[in-house]
Each structure stands twice: as structure tokens, then as C-alpha cells.
Motif scaffolding. Sequence first.
Motif, PDB file in Angstrom:
ATOM      1  N   ARG A  29     -30.831 -32.194   9.933  1.00  0.00           N
ATOM      2  CA  ARG A  29     -32.002 -32.060  10.358  1.00  0.00           C
ATOM      3  C   ARG A  29     -32.860 -31.106   9.380  1.00  0.00           C
ATOM      4  NH1 ARG A  29     -33.846 -29.128  16.068  1.00  0.00           N
ATOM      5  NH2 ARG A  29     -32.575 -27.643  15.019  1.00  0.00           N
ATOM      6  N   ARG A  30     -32.433 -30.166   8.697  1.00  0.00           N
ATOM      7  CA  ARG A  30     -33.267 -29.445   7.783  1.00  0.00           C
ATOM      8  C   ARG A  30     -33.579 -30.151   6.499  1.00  0.00           C
ATOM      9  NH1 ARG A  30     -32.633 -26.348   3.324  1.00  0.00           N
ATOM     10  NH2 ARG A  30     -30.421 -27.089   3.155  1.00  0.00           N
ATOM     11  N   LEU A  31     -32.523 -30.852   6.220  1.00  0.00           N
ATOM     12  CA  LEU A  31     -32.753 -31.864   4.944  1.00  0.00           C
ATOM     13  C   LEU A  31     -33.576 -33.070   5.154  1.00  0.00           C
ATOM     14  CD1 LEU A  31     -29.044 -31.494   3.151  1.00  0.00           C
ATOM     15  CD2 LEU A  31     -31.397 -30.038   2.632  1.00  0.00           C
ATOM     16  N   HIS A  32     -33.815 -33.226   6.365  1.00  0.00           N
ATOM     17  CA  HIS A  32     -34.225 -34.832   6.198  1.00  0.00           C
ATOM     18  C   HIS A  32     -35.776 -34.829   5.988  1.00  0.00           C
ATOM     19  CE1 HIS A  32     -34.625 -38.439   8.746  1.00  0.00           C
ATOM     20  NE2 HIS A  32     -35.931 -38.028   8.930  1.00  0.00           N
ATOM     21  N   ILE A  33     -36.472 -33.782   6.150  1.00  0.00           N
ATOM     22  CA  ILE A  33     -37.800 -33.449   6.098  1.00  0.00           C
ATOM     23  C   ILE A  33     -38.116 -32.465   4.840  1.00  0.00           C
ATOM     24  CG2 ILE A  33     -40.342 -33.382   6.174  1.00  0.00           C
ATOM     25  CD1 ILE A  33     -39.281 -36.281   6.948  1.00  0.00           C
ATOM     26  N   GLN A  34     -38.488 -32.498   3.509  1.00  0.00           N
ATOM     27  CA  GLN A  34     -38.754 -31.500   2.798  1.00  0.00           C
ATOM     28  C   GLN A  34     -40.130 -31.392   1.868  1.00  0.00           C
ATOM     29  OE1 GLN A  34     -35.772 -29.251   1.574  1.00  0.00           O
ATOM     30  NE2 GLN A  34     -35.710 -29.750   3.553  1.00  0.00           N
ATOM     31  N   GLU A  35     -40.443 -30.473   1.426  1.00  0.00           N
ATOM     32  CA  GLU A  35     -41.790 -30.445   0.932  1.00  0.00           C
ATOM     33  C   GLU A  35     -42.079 -31.591   0.144  1.00  0.00           C
ATOM     34  OE1 GLU A  35     -44.371 -27.500  -2.107  1.00  0.00           O
ATOM     35  OE2 GLU A  35     -42.728 -26.910  -1.386  1.00  0.00           O
ATOM     36  N   ASP A  36     -41.084 -32.197  -0.622  1.00  0.00           N
ATOM     37  CA  ASP A  36     -41.447 -33.302  -1.400  1.00  0.00           C
ATOM     38  C   ASP A  36     -41.863 -34.561  -0.887  1.00  0.00           C
ATOM     39  OD1 ASP A  36     -39.041 -33.968  -0.385  1.00  0.00           O
ATOM     40  OD2 ASP A  36     -38.315 -35.239  -1.832  1.00  0.00           O
ATOM     41  N   ASP A  37     -41.820 -34.616   0.605  1.00  0.00           N
ATOM     42  CA  ASP A  37     -42.358 -35.621   1.532  1.00  0.00           C
ATOM     43  C   ASP A  37     -43.659 -35.291   1.727  1.00  0.00           C
ATOM     44  OD1 ASP A  37     -39.729 -37.056   2.466  1.00  0.00           O
ATOM     45  OD2 ASP A  37     -39.280 -35.143   3.030  1.00  0.00           O
ATOM     46  N   PHE A  38     -44.154 -34.361   1.914  1.00  0.00           N
ATOM     47  CA  PHE A  38     -45.691 -33.875   1.931  1.00  0.00           C
ATOM     48  C   PHE A  38     -46.376 -34.097   0.446  1.00  0.00           C
ATOM     49  CE2 PHE A  38     -43.525 -31.929   5.520  1.00  0.00           C
ATOM     50  CZ  PHE A  38     -44.577 -32.093   6.550  1.00  0.00           C
ATOM     51  N   ALA A  39     -45.827 -33.863  -0.278  1.00  0.00           N
ATOM     52  CA  ALA A  39     -46.343 -34.064  -1.745  1.00  0.00           C
ATOM     53  C   ALA A  39     -46.411 -35.307  -1.995  1.00  0.00           C
ATOM     54  CB  ALA A  39     -45.465 -33.122  -2.898  1.00  0.00           C
ATOM     55  N   ARG A  40     -45.549 -36.220  -1.643  1.00  0.00           N
ATOM     56  CA  ARG A  40     -45.563 -37.763  -1.697  1.00  0.00           C
ATOM     57  C   ARG A  40     -46.912 -38.299  -0.939  1.00  0.00           C
ATOM     58  NH1 ARG A  40     -40.913 -38.597  -0.314  1.00  0.00           N
ATOM     59  NH2 ARG A  40     -40.154 -38.397  -2.498  1.00  0.00           N
ATOM     60  N   LEU A  41     -46.819 -37.795   0.338  1.00  0.00           N
ATOM     61  CA  LEU A  41     -48.004 -38.478   1.211  1.00  0.00           C
ATOM     62  C   LEU A  41     -49.344 -38.068   0.599  1.00  0.00           C
ATOM     63  CD1 LEU A  41     -46.340 -37.618   4.653  1.00  0.00           C
ATOM     64  CD2 LEU A  41     -46.632 -39.768   3.536  1.00  0.00           C
ATOM     65  N   GLU A  42     -49.571 -36.651   0.002  1.00  0.00           N
ATOM     66  CA  GLU A  42     -50.631 -36.438  -0.659  1.00  0.00           C
ATOM     67  C   GLU A  42     -51.028 -37.436  -1.881  1.00  0.00           C
ATOM     68  OE1 GLU A  42     -53.012 -32.241  -2.653  1.00  0.00           O
ATOM     69  OE2 GLU A  42     -50.653 -32.587  -2.753  1.00  0.00           O
ATOM     70  N   GLU A  43     -49.875 -37.229  -2.654  1.00  0.00           N
ATOM     71  CA  GLU A  43     -50.294 -38.172  -4.010  1.00  0.00           C
ATOM     72  C   GLU A  43     -50.349 -39.616  -3.520  1.00  0.00           C
ATOM     73  OE1 GLU A  43     -47.789 -39.555  -7.906  1.00  0.00           O
ATOM     74  OE2 GLU A  43     -46.733 -38.277  -6.432  1.00  0.00           O
ATOM     75  N   LEU A  44     -49.952 -40.131  -2.537  1.00  0.00           N
ATOM     76  CA  LEU A  44     -50.274 -41.601  -2.266  1.00  0.00           C
ATOM     77  C   LEU A  44     -51.808 -41.633  -1.665  1.00  0.00           C
ATOM     78  CD1 LEU A  44     -47.138 -42.628  -0.268  1.00  0.00           C
ATOM     79  CD2 LEU A  44     -47.915 -43.517  -2.538  1.00  0.00           C
ATOM     80  N   GLY A  45     -52.276 -40.611  -1.045  1.00  0.00           N
ATOM     81  CA  GLY A  45     -53.680 -40.905  -0.443  1.00  0.00           C
ATOM     82  C   GLY A  45     -53.813 -40.492   0.807  1.00  0.00           C
ATOM     83  N   PHE A  46     -52.732 -40.230   1.506  1.00  0.00           N
ATOM     84  CA  PHE A  46     -53.007 -39.970   3.087  1.00  0.00           C
ATOM     85  C   PHE A  46     -53.872 -38.254   3.206  1.00  0.00           C
ATOM     86  CE2 PHE A  46     -49.342 -42.746   3.035  1.00  0.00           C
ATOM     87  CZ  PHE A  46     -49.638 -43.657   4.299  1.00  0.00           C
TER      88      PHE A  46
END
Length: 389
Positions: A61-78
Motif C-alpha cells: 500500500r505504501r508503494l502503490h502511490i508515491q510522490e512521483d504520481d503527484f508530480a506526473r499529474l502536475e506535469e500533465l496539467g491536472f
Amino acid sequence: MRKSIFTMAVIIAALFVTMSCQNKSQSQNQDQAGQVNNFRIKRGTNVSHWLSQSEQRGEARRLHIQEDDFARLEELGFDFVRIPIDEVQFWDEQGNKLPEAWDLLNNALDWARKHNLRAIVDLHIIRSHYFNAVNEDDKAANTLFTSEESQEGLINLWRQLSEFLKDRSCDWVAYEFMNEPVAEEHDQWNQLIAKVHKALRELEPQRTLVIGSNLWQGHQTIKYLKVPEGDKNIILSFHYYNPMILTHYGAWWTPLGQYKGKVNYPGVLVSKEDYDAAPAAIKADLKPYTEEVWDINKIREQFKDAIEAAKKYDLQLFCGEWGVYEPVDRELAYNWYRDMLTVFDEFDIAWTTWCYDADFGFWDQQRHTYKDRPLVELLMSGKKLEEKK
């Protein structure tokens, strides 16, 4: 006698100070409640099947979502995320907090803020209410709308969440105090809204609250929703998966998932020939899709009540869930997504797709790659959030 007079004077003075403090506190709360947050949202996704609807625990569970997921969403434009959470992950059956989930939520909100993503904390499933229980054998487990104890239990969950989250900026974190209510009577939900709203406003006068309509946050029931008056820090929410024969084609958990014929969009969704060949058990559910034309005008028509409710209360409108099951033909899915996005932009409706990385998503968390990059490009082709200057 002098002693009595002196004692009385002290008591009166103490009462005066207490009343002054109470009046000052009430005045501060009223001032806060009158402020409108800068919790402005437009394009988002649900970070689902992590702290909700998942059996993963510990390292997985800890590894399922990490900071890079949020960085990716920001980069995409969310510009924001909706984070569903479940009671069973945050509290045991005795009501004790389970620290690991709280730590993960804390990390997620830190990462969201770092990457300029606003966040809605959505209490998705609680022990006294599960939005799918009405379709299952455990329907009796939904006691929320018939039990005062269950309702106080929900309020208590939010008291604890508020204590944990209250220091986070009202411009960056909002609360959705329940997902997809399923009450037999609309007024049961309206009465519960009033109770939870009152309790939360006593704790946090200014926090943005997301409130959805009865019966799975359906567009057709939002006209029955009673919104607390005079509170501008509320966002109205609805969910939309119509037409289900398209968005849930082949989904094993729905009766229509048995249908194996062809689906069209836009247009009449199911031909007479495919209808005749379909299993008898689903023909009643399938019949409407052989008669109606589904296109962008149908979507506009079905959104009408939600749009009117937002105008009536002068509040932002938000579609908290919408999407197409992964196995569905992509060109048909893109046709539908394109029409949805057009209507969202026409009426300034914020949205979060269902979802980021599960079976309606665009990201493959196991392979760490996009499973539907064209969908992301389509989602980002519409209007983006315009921040206040």
C-alpha cells in the motif's frame, strides 16, 4: 455582607469576560464563514483503489502511490485530485485509529501541495453505509439513514478527520463528507447533510465542503438536494456514467456486463438485431438503448438539473466521477469523453475522472507507464483552470 457583595462582583465580572469571549469567538466564526475560499478547481482525477476499495496493506500500500504520481499529474496539467478513503483503513472495529493510513494520507496531501494540486478528501465507504450494498446481500448493513447512532458515528469520524486536517489551508484541501449516498427518501439525506454540515462548521467555519445528491450522486436527484443556506464554501457534486451500456461495457459487476453485442456512440446504442440476440435476463435493461439517440445533446439534457441547481445556489458544480471501463473500444470511449469535456467546458463544470490507475484509468502502476496516453491528451485538450489574478 461585604464578602457576599465581593463574591457576587467577581461572579458577574467572570460572566462578563466569558460572554465577551464567546461573543468574540462567535463573531470570528461568522467573519470566517463569510469569507470565500480560493479552492478553485477544474481538471482532476481520483487517486482511487489505494486508501479505499483495496485490500493492500503494509509495504504494498505504501508503494502503490508515491510522490512521483503527484508530480506526473502536475506535469500533465491536472490541477487537483480527489482522494477516496475508507473507514476500515483508518479505524479498526473498536474505533481506534490505524496510524499507517493516516500517515499515507498526510504524505499524499503534502505531495499534492508541493505539486500545486488541490485535494478533496472523500470519505468513500463507511461501515454503516456502502453505496453498492443495495445491490448485494448485505443491504441491511446500511444503517446510516435509520440509526441515530450510525449518524453520530459518521460525525465522529469527521471530528477526528477535522482534528487531523484542520491546519491545512482551506485554499488547498476540501472535505467530501460522504460518497454516493443511497437513502430511500431524499429528505433522509438532506437531514443528514444538515447535521454533518452543522458539526463541521462548528469545527471549521470556512472549510470547503463537497456535497452530492442522493442515489449514487445521480444527476436526476440533484433537484431534490437541500443545500445549507448562506454558505458559499460549498461545491455541488454529481457523478455521471451514462450511458452505462457504453461506459460499463463488459463490466462483470453489472447486469449489462453480460451483453456481448455491438455498441454505437453517438447514435442509437444497440441495434434491433443485437437486442434480439441478447440474453433474456438483461433485455429489460437493454431496451432503452435501442430507442434513444445518445449524443452530446443528450448529455446536455441530463446535466440540466445539476446546472440549474448550481445557478440557484450560486455554487461551483463538480462531476466527481466519470469515465469508461478500460476494455471498452477506445474510439467509442474517446467520442464520449470528447462530448463530456465539451459540456464541462460550456458550463464551467469541474471534474475528476474515475480514475488514475485502476480499471477506468490511464496509468499502469505495475508497469510504470501509460496504458492510454491518447486519453490523457484528450483530457488535457479542454479548458484549464484560470487562477484569480
